[in-house]
Design an enzyme around this catalytic site. Structure first.
Site, PDB file in Angstrom:
ATOM      1  N   GLY A  35      52.554  18.043  34.272  1.00 18.63           N
ATOM      2  CA  GLY A  35      51.468  18.351  34.707  1.00 18.63           C
ATOM      3  C   GLY A  35      50.670  17.697  35.563  1.00 18.63           C
ATOM      4  CG  LEU A  37      46.617  13.291  32.604  1.00 22.44           C
ATOM      5  CD1 LEU A  37      45.821  12.366  33.160  1.00 22.44           C
ATOM      6  CD2 LEU A  37      45.980  13.699  31.059  1.00 22.44           C
ATOM      7  CG  ASP A  59      58.179  24.899  23.304  1.00 22.50           C
ATOM      8  OD1 ASP A  59      57.306  24.942  22.672  1.00 22.50           O
ATOM      9  OD2 ASP A  59      58.130  25.986  24.204  1.00 22.50           O
ATOM     10  CB  ALA A  83      47.706  21.659  26.580  1.00 20.53           C
ATOM     11  CE1 TYR A  84      49.045  29.866  28.781  1.00 15.34           C
ATOM     12  CE2 TYR A  84      48.139  30.555  26.772  1.00 15.34           C
ATOM     13  CZ  TYR A  84      48.269  30.857  28.008  1.00 15.34           C
ATOM     14  OH  TYR A  84      48.297  32.226  28.408  1.00 15.34           O
ATOM     15  CB  THR A  85      45.961  24.118  30.850  1.00 12.94           C
ATOM     16  OG1 THR A  85      46.983  24.245  31.780  1.00 12.94           O
ATOM     17  CG2 THR A  85      46.352  22.639  30.137  1.00 12.94           C
ATOM     18  CE1 TYR A 148      42.748  24.309  27.069  1.00  7.93           C
ATOM     19  CE2 TYR A 148      40.669  24.213  27.708  1.00  7.93           C
ATOM     20  CZ  TYR A 148      41.986  23.683  27.675  1.00  7.93           C
ATOM     21  OH  TYR A 148      42.173  22.259  28.071  1.00  7.93           O
TER      22      TYR A 148
HETATM   23  N1  LIG Z   1      42.895  20.510  33.466  1.00  7.02           N
HETATM   24  C1  LIG Z   1      41.723  20.138  33.047  1.00  7.02           C
HETATM   25  O1  LIG Z   1      40.503  20.529  33.904  1.00  7.02           O
HETATM   26  C2  LIG Z   1      41.431  19.865  31.749  1.00  7.02           C
HETATM   27  C3  LIG Z   1      40.216  19.732  31.374  1.00  7.02           C
HETATM   28  C4  LIG Z   1      40.024  19.096  29.918  1.00  7.02           C
HETATM   29  C5  LIG Z   1      41.149  18.789  29.250  1.00  7.02           C
HETATM   30  N2  LIG Z   1      42.233  18.972  29.782  1.00  7.02           N
HETATM   31  C6  LIG Z   1      43.410  18.704  28.703  1.00  7.02           C
HETATM   32  O2  LIG Z   1      44.195  17.693  29.448  1.00  7.02           O
HETATM   33  C7  LIG Z   1      45.622  17.797  29.312  1.00  7.02           C
HETATM   34  C8  LIG Z   1      46.265  17.681  30.400  1.00  7.02           C
HETATM   35  O3  LIG Z   1      46.019  18.916  31.430  1.00  7.02           O
HETATM   36  P1  LIG Z   1      46.513  19.209  32.765  1.00  7.02           P
HETATM   37  O4  LIG Z   1      45.784  19.941  33.510  1.00  7.02           O
HETATM   38  O5  LIG Z   1      47.344  18.182  33.370  1.00  7.02           O
HETATM   39  O6  LIG Z   1      47.785  20.206  32.305  1.00  7.02           O
HETATM   40  P2  LIG Z   1      48.686  21.185  33.059  1.00  7.02           P
HETATM   41  O7  LIG Z   1      48.802  20.623  34.691  1.00  7.02           O
HETATM   42  O8  LIG Z   1      48.545  22.587  32.997  1.00  7.02           O
HETATM   43  O9  LIG Z   1      50.138  20.792  32.269  1.00  7.02           O
HETATM   44  C9  LIG Z   1      50.616  21.355  31.182  1.00  7.02           C
HETATM   45  C10 LIG Z   1      51.727  20.403  30.536  1.00  7.02           C
HETATM   46  O10 LIG Z   1      52.096  21.046  29.524  1.00  7.02           O
HETATM   47  C11 LIG Z   1      53.298  21.321  29.299  1.00  7.02           C
HETATM   48  N3  LIG Z   1      53.645  22.520  28.502  1.00  7.02           N
HETATM   49  C12 LIG Z   1      52.898  23.604  28.405  1.00  7.02           C
HETATM   50  N4  LIG Z   1      53.565  24.320  27.437  1.00  7.02           N
HETATM   51  C13 LIG Z   1      54.240  23.413  26.771  1.00  7.02           C
HETATM   52  C14 LIG Z   1      55.132  23.721  25.520  1.00  7.02           C
HETATM   53  N5  LIG Z   1      54.917  24.617  24.663  1.00  7.02           N
HETATM   54  N6  LIG Z   1      55.986  22.559  25.049  1.00  7.02           N
HETATM   55  C15 LIG Z   1      55.871  21.368  25.685  1.00  7.02           C
HETATM   56  N7  LIG Z   1      55.255  21.253  26.811  1.00  7.02           N
HETATM   57  C16 LIG Z   1      54.403  22.338  27.297  1.00  7.02           C
HETATM   58  C17 LIG Z   1      53.746  21.867  30.795  1.00  7.02           C
HETATM   59  O11 LIG Z   1      55.250  21.688  30.918  1.00  7.02           O
HETATM   60  P3  LIG Z   1      55.688  22.786  32.227  1.00  7.02           P
HETATM   61  O12 LIG Z   1      55.366  22.035  33.571  1.00  7.02           O
HETATM   62  O13 LIG Z   1      57.191  22.736  31.938  1.00  7.02           O
HETATM   63  O14 LIG Z   1      55.280  24.171  31.914  1.00  7.02           O
HETATM   64  C18 LIG Z   1      53.094  20.631  31.594  1.00  7.02           C
HETATM   65  O15 LIG Z   1      53.813  19.572  31.590  1.00  7.02           O
HETATM   66  C19 LIG Z   1      45.691  19.176  28.507  1.00  7.02           C
HETATM   67  O16 LIG Z   1      45.860  18.791  27.011  1.00  7.02           O
HETATM   68  C20 LIG Z   1      44.555  19.931  28.676  1.00  7.02           C
HETATM   69  O17 LIG Z   1      44.221  20.717  27.461  1.00  7.02           O
HETATM   70  C21 LIG Z   1      42.522  19.637  30.896  1.00  7.02           C
END
Ligand SMILES: NC(=O)c1ccc[n+]([C@@H]2O[C@H](COP(=O)([O-])OP(=O)(O)OC[C@H]3O[C@@H](n4cnc5c(N)ncnc54)[C@H](OP(=O)(O)O)[C@@H]3O)[C@@H](O)[C@H]2O)c1
Length: 307
Positions: A35, A37, A59, A83-85, A148
Site C-alpha cells: 500500500g 504507507l 488475507d 485495510a479496505y481503504t 469506512y
Molecule cells: N490513505 C489515507 O488517506 C488514509 C487516511 C487515514 C488512515 N489511513 C489508514 O492507513 C492505512 C494505510 O493506508 P494506505 O492508503 O496505505 O492503504 P492502501 O494504499 O489502500 O493499501 C492497502 C493495503 O491493504 C492490503 N489489503 C487490502 N485488503 C486486504 C485483505 N483483505 N487482507 C490483507 N491485506 C489487504 C492491500 O493489499 P493489495 O495491494 O494486495 O490489495 C494494500 O497492501 C490503512 O489502514 C488506512 O485505513 C489511510
C-alpha cells in the site's frame, strides 16, 4: 514468576515482567506492505527483521492463516496497515468493509495475544464526524459518519478489549510515492486542464507517508500504547492543498474553490478532522509541517510526474 528468598525462612514471589528493549533489531510483521504507507514502511524497516506477507499470502479475513503466519514469525511488533481503504466503495460494500477493517483486525489482535506480540493498528480521522472546530483529542468520542469510519471505529473498540496494550495510530489525508494520492491526481489534472475545481469546506492535515512511517517506527521503539494521533503539522482545506501543489510545482492551472454540496460523493467526509498532536508529542516525536512535506514529495516526484 521468580521465587526469591528475602529474609530467613520467608519467601516472596516477585513478578518479573518482560520489559521489551527495542534498541536492538526488532522483529516486525507488516500487513499492507504493497500500500501507499506500506511501501514507505518497508523502506523504514529495512534494517529490522521484517516479515511482510502480501494480501494473497495472508488475507486478513483468513483467521487460521493470520494465526499461522504470526505464530511462525513471532514478531515483537505487528504493524497493521492493511485495510479496505476505498471510502466510497465501503458505502456499497458494508460487509466487506467490516470483514476486512474490523474482523480482519480482530484476527490479527487475537493472534498477537497468543504470541505476546505488540500490535500497532492504523486508523483514521474518519472515526470523527467533523463537527468540532478545534483539533480532535484522543479522548474525544468516536462518531463516524461513513461506513469506512464506522468499520475502523468498531475495530478500535474491539482491539482495545482484546489487547489493552494495543497502539492505535490515527492519521489523515495520506500522500506519498507508493500509489494514487491527491497531489499526484492534481498534477495529472493540471497537465491536461486549464482549471481544476477543488472542495474548500473540508479541513484536515495532509500527511506524507515517509514522515508517517518514520514516526511509526519511533513509536514502536518507544513502546507506545493507547491512541496516538500522527499527521504532518498544520492544516488546510483540499482547495488550499491543491493551490500549494500548483504554487510549488510552478504549473499554470487555476484552482477553483467549490463546496462539498456541489460535488456529492457516496460517503460523507468530515468537514473538520484536524487531529491534535499532543499524544504524539508525549513520546517526544514531532512531525514536520505539511508544506515542508509537500516540497520534499515534489522534489522526489518532479522527475516522474512533471515533464
Ligand atoms: N490513505 C489515507 O488517506 C488514509 C487516511 C487515514 C488512515 N489511513 C489508514 O492507513 C492505512 C494505510 O493506508 P494506505 O492508503 O496505505 O492503504 P492502501 O494504499 O489502500 O493499501 C492497502 C493495503 O491493504 C492490503 N489489503 C487490502 N485488503 C486486504 C485483505 N483483505 N487482507 C490483507 N491485506 C489487504 C492491500 O493489499 P493489495 O495491494 O494486495 O490489495 C494494500 O497492501 C490503512 O489502514 C488506512 O485505513 C489511510
Amino acid at each position: 514468576m521468580e521465587k526469591r528468598e528475602s529474609a530467613p525462612g520467608r519467601i516472596h514471589l516477585a513478578i518479573v515482567r518482560r520489559i521489551p528493549i527495542y534498541n536492538s533489531m526488532m522483529r516486525v510483521t507488516l500487513f499492507g506492505a504493497s500500500g501507499l504507507l506500506g511501501q514507505d514502511l518497508v523502506q523504514e524497516l529495512k534494517t529490522e527483521q521484517l516479515t511482510a506477507p502480501s494480501s494473497k499470502d495472508a488475507d486478513l479475513r483468513d483467521r487460521d492463516r493470520v494465526r499461522e503466519l504470526i505464530r511462525d514469525s513471532r514478531p515483537d511488533w505487528i504493524l497493521l496497515s492493511a485495510a479496505y481503504t476505498d471510502v466510497d466503495g465501503c458505502e456499497s460494500n458494508r460487509d466487506l468493509a467490516f470483514a476486512v477493517n474490523c474482523e480482519g483486525a480482530v484476527n490479527v489482535a487475537e493472534a498477537a495475544r497468543e504470541t505476546g506480540s505488540r500490535l500497532m493498528f492504523l486508523s483514521t480521522d474518519y472515526v470523527f464526524d467533523g463537527s468540532k472546530r478545534s483539533p480532535y483529542q484522543t479522548s474525544d468520542a468516536r462518531k463516524p459518519s461513513s461506513v469506512y469510519g464506522e468499520s475502523k471505529a468498531r475495530a478500535e473498540e474491539r482491539l482495545l478489549e482484546i489487547l489493552p496494550e494495543v497502539c492505535i495510530v490515527r492519521t489523515s489525508w495520506l500522500f506519498g510515492h507508493g500509489g494514487k494520492c491527491f497531489p499526484a491526481t492534481i498534477l495529472k489534472l493540471a497537465s491536461t486542464r486549464p482549471e481544476i475545481s477543488v472542495v474548500n469546506d473540508q479541513r484536515g492535515s495532509p500527511t506524507f507517508t515517509r514522515d508517517l512511517a518514520s514516526a511509526l517506527v519511533q513509536l514502536c521503539r518507544a513502546s507506545a500504547r493507547g491512541i496516538v494521533h500522527v499527521t504532518n503539522a498544520g492544516d488546510c482545506t483540499w482547495y488550499e492543498f491543491a493551490t500549494e501543489i500548483m504554487r510549488e510545482s510552478g504549473m499554470a492551472a487555476v484552482v477553483k474553490p467549490v463546496t462539498t454540496a456541489e460535488f456529492p460523493r457516496p460517503a460523507r467526509r468530515p468537514a473538520y478532522s484536524v487531529l491534535s498532536a499532543d499524544s504524539l508529542h508525549a513520546y517526544n516525536v514531532h512531525m514536520p509541517d505539511w508544506r515542508d512535506a509537500l516540497r520534499r514529495y515534489l522534489g522526489n516526484a518532479a522527475a516522474s510526474v512533471v515533464p
